[in-house]
Scaffold this active site. Sequence first.
Site, PDB file in Angstrom:
ATOM      1  N   GLN A 118       0.803  -1.230  -0.140  1.00 11.79           N
ATOM      2  CA  GLN A 118       0.478  -0.038   0.308  1.00 11.79           C
ATOM      3  C   GLN A 118       1.007   1.544  -0.498  1.00 11.79           C
ATOM      4  O   GLN A 118       0.945   2.625  -0.595  1.00 11.79           O
ATOM      5  CB  GLN A 118      -0.795   0.357   0.928  1.00 11.79           C
ATOM      6  CG  GLN A 118      -2.498  -0.023   0.742  1.00 11.79           C
ATOM      7  CD  GLN A 118      -3.776   0.077   2.026  1.00 11.79           C
ATOM      8  OE1 GLN A 118      -2.918  -0.654   3.069  1.00 11.79           O
ATOM      9  NE2 GLN A 118      -4.585  -0.869   1.461  1.00 11.79           N
ATOM     10  N   ASP A 131       1.954   2.428  -3.886  1.00 17.80           N
ATOM     11  CA  ASP A 131       0.876   2.088  -4.604  1.00 17.80           C
ATOM     12  C   ASP A 131       0.121   4.076  -5.057  1.00 17.80           C
ATOM     13  O   ASP A 131       0.130   4.435  -4.487  1.00 17.80           O
ATOM     14  CB  ASP A 131      -0.235   1.534  -3.675  1.00 17.80           C
ATOM     15  CG  ASP A 131      -1.857   1.440  -5.110  1.00 17.80           C
ATOM     16  OD1 ASP A 131      -1.522   1.424  -6.444  1.00 17.80           O
ATOM     17  OD2 ASP A 131      -2.582   0.446  -4.396  1.00 17.80           O
ATOM     18  N   SER A 137      -3.095   4.368  -6.378  1.00 19.00           N
ATOM     19  CA  SER A 137      -4.084   4.700  -5.523  1.00 19.00           C
ATOM     20  C   SER A 137      -3.608   6.388  -5.323  1.00 19.00           C
ATOM     21  O   SER A 137      -4.835   6.901  -5.498  1.00 19.00           O
ATOM     22  CB  SER A 137      -4.043   4.279  -4.218  1.00 19.00           C
ATOM     23  OG  SER A 137      -4.766   2.786  -4.224  1.00 19.00           O
ATOM     24  N   TYR A 195      -8.911  -5.918  -8.521  1.00 16.24           N
ATOM     25  CA  TYR A 195      -9.661  -5.464  -9.884  1.00 16.24           C
ATOM     26  C   TYR A 195     -10.752  -6.157 -10.420  1.00 16.24           C
ATOM     27  O   TYR A 195     -11.132  -6.935  -9.732  1.00 16.24           O
ATOM     28  CB  TYR A 195      -8.922  -5.474 -10.476  1.00 16.24           C
ATOM     29  CG  TYR A 195      -7.517  -4.831 -10.585  1.00 16.24           C
ATOM     30  CD1 TYR A 195      -6.943  -3.485 -11.153  1.00 16.24           C
ATOM     31  CD2 TYR A 195      -5.648  -5.152 -10.045  1.00 16.24           C
ATOM     32  CE1 TYR A 195      -5.894  -2.674 -10.783  1.00 16.24           C
ATOM     33  CE2 TYR A 195      -4.984  -4.204  -9.983  1.00 16.24           C
ATOM     34  CZ  TYR A 195      -4.723  -3.021 -10.086  1.00 16.24           C
ATOM     35  OH  TYR A 195      -3.859  -2.679 -10.321  1.00 16.24           O
TER      36      TYR A 195
END
Length: 360
Positions: free
Chosen positions: A123, A126, A129, A224
């Site tokens: 994360q 990422d 994002s 996804y």
Amino acid sequence: MIIGILKEPNDKRVSLVPSTLKKFKVEGVEFRIQKGAGVQASYVDAKYEKYGKVTDREEIMKHADILVTINPIPVNELPRIKKGTLLVAVFSPFQNQELIARIEKLGLKAASLDMIPRTTIAQTMDILSSMASIAGYRAVLLAATELPGFFPMMITAAGSIKPCKVLVLGAGVAGLQAIATARRLGAIVEASDVRAAAKEEVESLGAKFVEVPGAIDKRDAGGYAVEQTAEFMARQQEEVQKRAASSDVVITTAQILGKKAPVLLTAETVSKMKPGSIVIDLAASSGGNCELSKADTTVIHNGVKIIGHSNLPSEMPRDASFFFSNNVANYLKLIIKDGNLDLDRKNEIIDKTLITKNQT
Ligand code: NAD
């Protein structure tokens, strides 16, 4: 080990910002920064000087062991880069196979940050994002300035105006940020997605979830969405048409990893929309969610503006660079050990991001 930071030729962002370099503190690493690399994002050379050498592009390309950029380095410059160098950027490998082949042929390596898996452990790296969140926010601001009217309800002595209606198609990272931003501006928001998990998220932001039953929702697709059947797409387009006709703004964000974006808004649907309405298609560069969108162009159809801006994060370069920089620094820490590149294929994140075959 030398890490080079280059200026982006067609983007206001910069891949690494001074505050990240300050915190980086990895043994055996030194930074070289191209003169003016961060100027358009409000990071001036003087701020970089404390953490590395600010120098010419050519010198960096000749000496760096890792070159970090946001967009791939232009193909004509690749032969000037030292053999064996690792290029770290957003390569969109599914759409850029020729470029990857060229990189391999020149004896260079490439790591694509958009291939970082959507896992909890990844994360902090990422970039998809963090950039999607900016794009969603910025899309609403763009719609608000392009719309020939208000977003919030206005009750004035000169008359009353109803709140604007926003329809968000695709409620992933960008879509949720768009919903939150449009709500803050006082709009009435509806949203749709094919992933069942999106319903609760949409509703928690105060928007109405438009459900089209029968979607394929594969939980093992890494978060996804997957391609839908033709029958589902037809029903979805019909439902979207009803909603779009009464919306002032439609923001589309639907993507399918490695595939062309699904068409959610047909030309016929746009024809039914009110003149003066705005469509912002965040998927325009991967084929478009609106049949009429053109990447990086504004198309006007029956008075409806369809905006296909494909790089909204570049319009907010200071904070977009800050997020990108923190993400990329976390990735660099993963691939550097004791001042050397350590491309361990057993690590899922490294394995997924290395897109050239000649890596060791
Ligand atoms: P994305 O950019 O690939 O797609 C945007 C949205 O479009 C998605 O929500 C997708 O479901 C939707 N979509 C695709 N086809 C559609 C269709 N035909 N109709 C309507 N909507 C359609 O996705 P994203 O925003 O990058 O994220 C997708 C998911 O991954 C989200 O659940 C997000 O929370 C999750 N995620 C997890 C992590 C993590 O755990 N580290 C990080 C980021 C995102």
